[in-house]
Design a protein around this motif. Structure first.
Motif, short mmCIF file in Angstrom:
data_model
loop_
_atom_site.label_atom_id
_atom_site.label_comp_id
_atom_site.label_asym_id
_atom_site.label_seq_id
_atom_site.Cartn_x
_atom_site.Cartn_y
_atom_site.Cartn_z
N GLU A 1 8.85 -0.03 -1.06
CA GLU A 1 9.92 -0.78 -1.72
C GLU A 1 11.26 -0.10 -1.47
N LYS A 2 12.30 -0.90 -1.40
CA LYS A 2 13.64 -0.39 -1.12
C LYS A 2 14.59 -0.80 -2.23
N ASN A 3 15.35 0.17 -2.72
CA ASN A 3 16.39 -0.08 -3.69
C ASN A 3 17.67 0.60 -3.19
N GLN A 4 18.60 -0.20 -2.70
CA GLN A 4 19.82 0.30 -2.09
C GLN A 4 19.47 1.26 -0.94
N ASP A 5 19.88 2.55 -1.03
CA ASP A 5 19.61 3.48 0.07
C ASP A 5 18.45 4.42 -0.25
N ARG A 6 17.52 3.95 -1.07
CA ARG A 6 16.32 4.73 -1.39
C ARG A 6 15.09 3.87 -1.10
N ALA A 7 14.07 4.50 -0.57
CA ALA A 7 12.80 3.82 -0.33
C ALA A 7 11.68 4.61 -0.97
N MET A 8 10.72 3.90 -1.53
CA MET A 8 9.54 4.54 -2.12
C MET A 8 8.30 3.95 -1.48
N LEU A 9 7.46 4.83 -0.93
CA LEU A 9 6.24 4.41 -0.26
C LEU A 9 5.05 4.69 -1.15
N HIS A 10 4.23 3.65 -1.39
CA HIS A 10 3.01 3.77 -2.18
C HIS A 10 1.82 3.70 -1.22
N ILE A 11 1.01 4.75 -1.18
CA ILE A 11 -0.13 4.81 -0.27
C ILE A 11 -1.41 4.88 -1.09
N LEU A 12 -2.28 3.88 -0.92
CA LEU A 12 -3.55 3.85 -1.64
C LEU A 12 -4.61 4.64 -0.86
N ILE A 13 -5.39 5.44 -1.56
CA ILE A 13 -6.41 6.30 -0.95
C ILE A 13 -7.78 5.90 -1.48
N PRO A 14 -8.48 4.99 -0.79
CA PRO A 14 -9.75 4.48 -1.33
C PRO A 14 -10.97 5.35 -1.02
N TYR A 15 -10.91 6.19 0.04
CA TYR A 15 -12.10 6.92 0.49
C TYR A 15 -11.87 8.43 0.45
N LYS A 16 -12.95 9.15 0.47
CA LYS A 16 -12.91 10.60 0.62
C LYS A 16 -12.76 10.92 2.11
N GLY A 17 -11.90 11.88 2.44
CA GLY A 17 -11.74 12.26 3.84
C GLY A 17 -10.28 12.38 4.23
N GLU A 18 -9.99 12.15 5.53
CA GLU A 18 -8.65 12.33 6.06
C GLU A 18 -8.06 11.02 6.55
N TYR A 19 -6.72 10.94 6.42
CA TYR A 19 -5.98 9.77 6.81
C TYR A 19 -4.78 10.20 7.66
N HIS A 20 -4.36 9.29 8.53
CA HIS A 20 -3.13 9.51 9.29
C HIS A 20 -2.11 8.47 8.84
N LEU A 21 -0.99 8.96 8.29
CA LEU A 21 0.10 8.09 7.86
C LEU A 21 1.23 8.18 8.88
N LYS A 22 1.60 7.04 9.42
CA LYS A 22 2.69 6.97 10.40
C LYS A 22 3.85 6.20 9.79
N ILE A 23 5.04 6.80 9.84
CA ILE A 23 6.25 6.17 9.33
C ILE A 23 7.20 5.95 10.50
N MET A 24 7.74 4.75 10.60
CA MET A 24 8.70 4.42 11.65
C MET A 24 10.01 3.99 11.00
N ALA A 25 11.13 4.35 11.63
CA ALA A 25 12.45 4.08 11.07
C ALA A 25 13.22 3.12 11.97
N GLN A 26 13.95 2.24 11.33
CA GLN A 26 14.79 1.29 12.06
C GLN A 26 16.07 2.00 12.49
N ILE A 27 16.38 1.95 13.79
CA ILE A 27 17.55 2.67 14.28
C ILE A 27 18.58 1.77 14.94
#
Length: 664
Positions: free
Chosen positions: A443-469
């Protein structure tokens, strides 16, 4: 350096200056990295004008081939453009580096006459020929014969102290001796499996060598090169032999080892964390391969299977870290790689290899690779992300997030309110990597963004974030990569599938719209509002979905009587997530385009009537005001009407106004 391999090595982008918890930023680096920047202190004094060296080099390269058959004529030709001693040394060195081909055959004749006749030599012949040509030119030159770590040397390799090869020269300029090294003038082809298949590679560092670099690859003491072999020298030799292999780039970029100084690392748990520091801001990576134990020759390729994905590169405060997981016990070669960012890399002949270790795992533990189908991910935050004004507010510098609950939250500062992010989450601990398209919501509010990541399983995850340039609104770069680790499995309520941030897009602001509301709206009792300010010449359309189905009766578009404000009122009949999309355009003939999307989380169902099923704006439109009409009523209005049968009934009424000259 280390094991050569045909696999393309991709370095990853990082930053040197650390990010504070609020604004972040990248360090200052040289805009233009010149050849002169690679010179050690005394070489800079000896060669104040590198353009002059380039002129001499070209003269050497253009020398007619037939002159090599006559040494006297060759030297006379080479020296005719020189002005001083160092220029004489230089032009002879550059000619020999270019015109004499390397051949490591056992029966190669390394006499001067044979080299000049065939234009071929083994390593030892280069030093012999250079001494001969320098003496013809009246220059002081001596041959250095000492043990050296050649191209495929690995720390810990067995090198004999007595098995020394003539591989270098020392030259005298103004009564001071300087080193010239022939070891790195030629380089094995990347696709070669044979030692005699080589290509020319001019290496500026070979002429007037940095003594620090020279003694790392040659067991040589310039002050006492003819000393007798003693017990203390043997001990010193063993230490030199097992040191980490340091390249010219290691010294040029000001690299320092922080955690491991020895070149052979023993690990009983088959894991190791290495740390280095650098003066320059570099892009880092690693090449990690098994060692072919059966091949012991330094002149042959000794690489086995590539496990470069078993290395995580990231930054922690002032350190660049390499977290290495050995797949199982055994011997491995780890080469740390670094280069200047973007197009600033690199001067000709300067390898991106920095440092080489031999790692020996002795434990029973096995480790899988870090997430990813390719080598070269930028774990942690990407420098370009910071340079564009983005920064992570609450993320750790070490790119490993420990999930203590079913949700991980990251906060990001955007350079402006028009900027955006895209996110992707992948579960990597299963038998097959699984893309979790509905487990990330931003979610974005003005110049701040908050990312909510749900973790359903036990183990490892790879989170990739991309930015608009880009200003086009569609250009994105890799912004950050995080490894998320969870020790528990929990049921989660998934989000609607949307990689982008909820809220206004760049187009929303481009047509003059404003809103102070959140981009993720939580409704109470099944109802909520979204208010938007707009110019009078902007038309807005909308849609709303729940579980993939459109549900227009859930939203009422209320146009305020001034025509400069729109309030969307929601009545949501079901618990769960709703996806509200907004489209905007100026008056005809423009077509509407999507300018924002909002996530509505409804915690309690609306029990009463819904709104009329109509995608339109209620209330006065622009034509209403143009013909001089005014209204103090809001478009969403309800009152009681009394009828003769004696009971009250609440009803909805619509009112349409017409201009007699222009029917609607």
């Amino acid at each position: 350096m280390g094991c050569g391999t045909s696999k393309q090595i991709t370095v990853v982008e990082n930053r040197k200056t650390r990010v504070n918890q609020e604004c972040g930023g990248a360090s200052k680096i040289k805009k233009h990295f010149r050849m002169e920047d690679t010179f050690w202190e005394k070489k800079k004094i000896l060669i104040p004008d590198y353009e002059r060296m380039k002129f001499l080099d070209q003269h050497a390269l253009d020398t007619p081939k037939e002159l090599s058959k006559n040494a006297d004529q060759l030297v006379k030709h080479l020296l005719k453009v020189t002005k001083n001693t160092i220029e004489k040394y230089r032009v002879i060195f550059r000619w020999e580096a270019e015109h004499v081909d390397f051949n490591d055959g056992n029966e190669i004749d390394t006499t001067v006459s044979s080299i000049l006749e065939t234009d071929k030599s083994s390593l030892g012949g280069y030093a012999t020929l250079y001494k001969y040509l320098c003496e013809l030119a009246g220059l002081e030159c001596e041959i250095i014969q000492c043990p050296a770590k050649y191209g495929n040397y690995l720390p810990g390799d067995d090198i004999s102290l007595e098995n020394a090869t003539p591989n270098s020269n020392k030259i005298q300029i103004k009564k001071q001796w300087y080193l010239c090294d022939w070891t790195w003038i030629t380089k094995a082809c990347d696709n070669s499996e044979h030692s005699d298949d080589v290509k020319k590679l001019w290496n500026e560092s070979s002429f007037i060598c940095d003594p620090q670099h020279f003694i790392c690859s040659h067991f040589y003491d310039q002050e006492n090169e003819d000393r007798a072999v003693s017990q203390s020298e043997i001990q010193e030799f063993e230490k030199w032999k097992d040191d980490a292999q340091k390249t010219f780039g290691y010294f040029t970029y000001g690299i320092n080892t922080v955690s491991h100084h020895e070149g052979v690392i023993q690990t009983p748990n088959n894991k190791v964390l290495l740390r280095i520091r650098a003066t320059y801001d570099l892009d880092y990576g690693a090449r990690f391969v098994t060692i072919d134990e059966e091949e012991t020759s330094q002149t042959m390729l000794r690489c086995g299977e590539d496990y470069s994905n078993n290395v995580m590169t990231f930054e922690d405060q002032d350190d660049v870290c390499f977290d290495v997981r050995l797949p199982c016990a055994g011997s491995y070669s780890l080469t740390l790689v670094g280069k200047l960012p973007d197009a600033q890399q690199c001067v000709q002949g300067m390898s991106s290899d920095l440092l080489c270790y031999t790692i020996k795992g002795t434990g029973n533990e096995t480790h899988h690779s870090f997430p990813g189908e390719r080598f070269g991910w930028c774990w942690g935050v990407n420098r370009r992300f910071l340079d564009k004004g983005f920064s992570m507010i609450n993320a750790p510098l070490i790119p490993i997030l420990k999930a203590d609950s079913s949700t991980v939250i990251l906060n990001v500062k955007l350079p402006n309110r028009e900027s955006s992010l895209m996110c992707a989450l992948e579960y990597t601990s299963g038998t097959v990597d699984e893309k979790l398209l509905r487990c990330v919501s931003g979610e974005k509010n003005q110049d701040r963004a908050m990312l909510h990541i749900l973790i359903p399983y036990k183990g490892e995850y790879h989170l990739k974030i991309m930015a608009q340039i880009g200003d086009d609104g569609v250009s994105y770069i890799d912004a950050a990569h995080y490894l998320i680790q969870s020790q528990q499995a929990e049921d989660v309520d998934e989000f609607p599938e949307n990689k982008r941030l909820w809220g206004p897009s760049r187009g929303f602001y481009e047509i003059g719209l404003e809103t102070d509301g959140p981009s993720r709206i939580v409704s109470q009792n099944g109802t909520c509002n979204l208010r938007i300010s707009k110019p009078s010449d902007i038309d807005l359309l909308h849609s709303i979905e729940h579980n993939g189905s459109k549900c227009l009766p859930s939203v009422f578009a209320d146009g305020i009587h001034t025509g400069l404000e729109m309030t969307y009122r929601f009545r949501l009949p079901s618990v769960g997530y709703y996806w509200f999309k907004l489209f905007g355009k100026r008056h005809e003939p423009n077509k509407p385009k999507q300018i924002g999307e909002w996530l509505i989380e409804n915690t309690s169902a609306w029990k009463d009537d819904l709104f009329p099923d109509n995608n339109c704006t209620y209330g006065p439109n622009d034509d209403f005001h143009k013909i001089g009409l005014r209204s103090d009523l809001i478009s969403y209005h309800c009152r009681e009407w009394y009828v003769p049968i004696g009971f009250a009934e609440e009803r909805r009424y619509g009112f349409v106004a017409y201009n007699r000259n222009r029917w609607k």
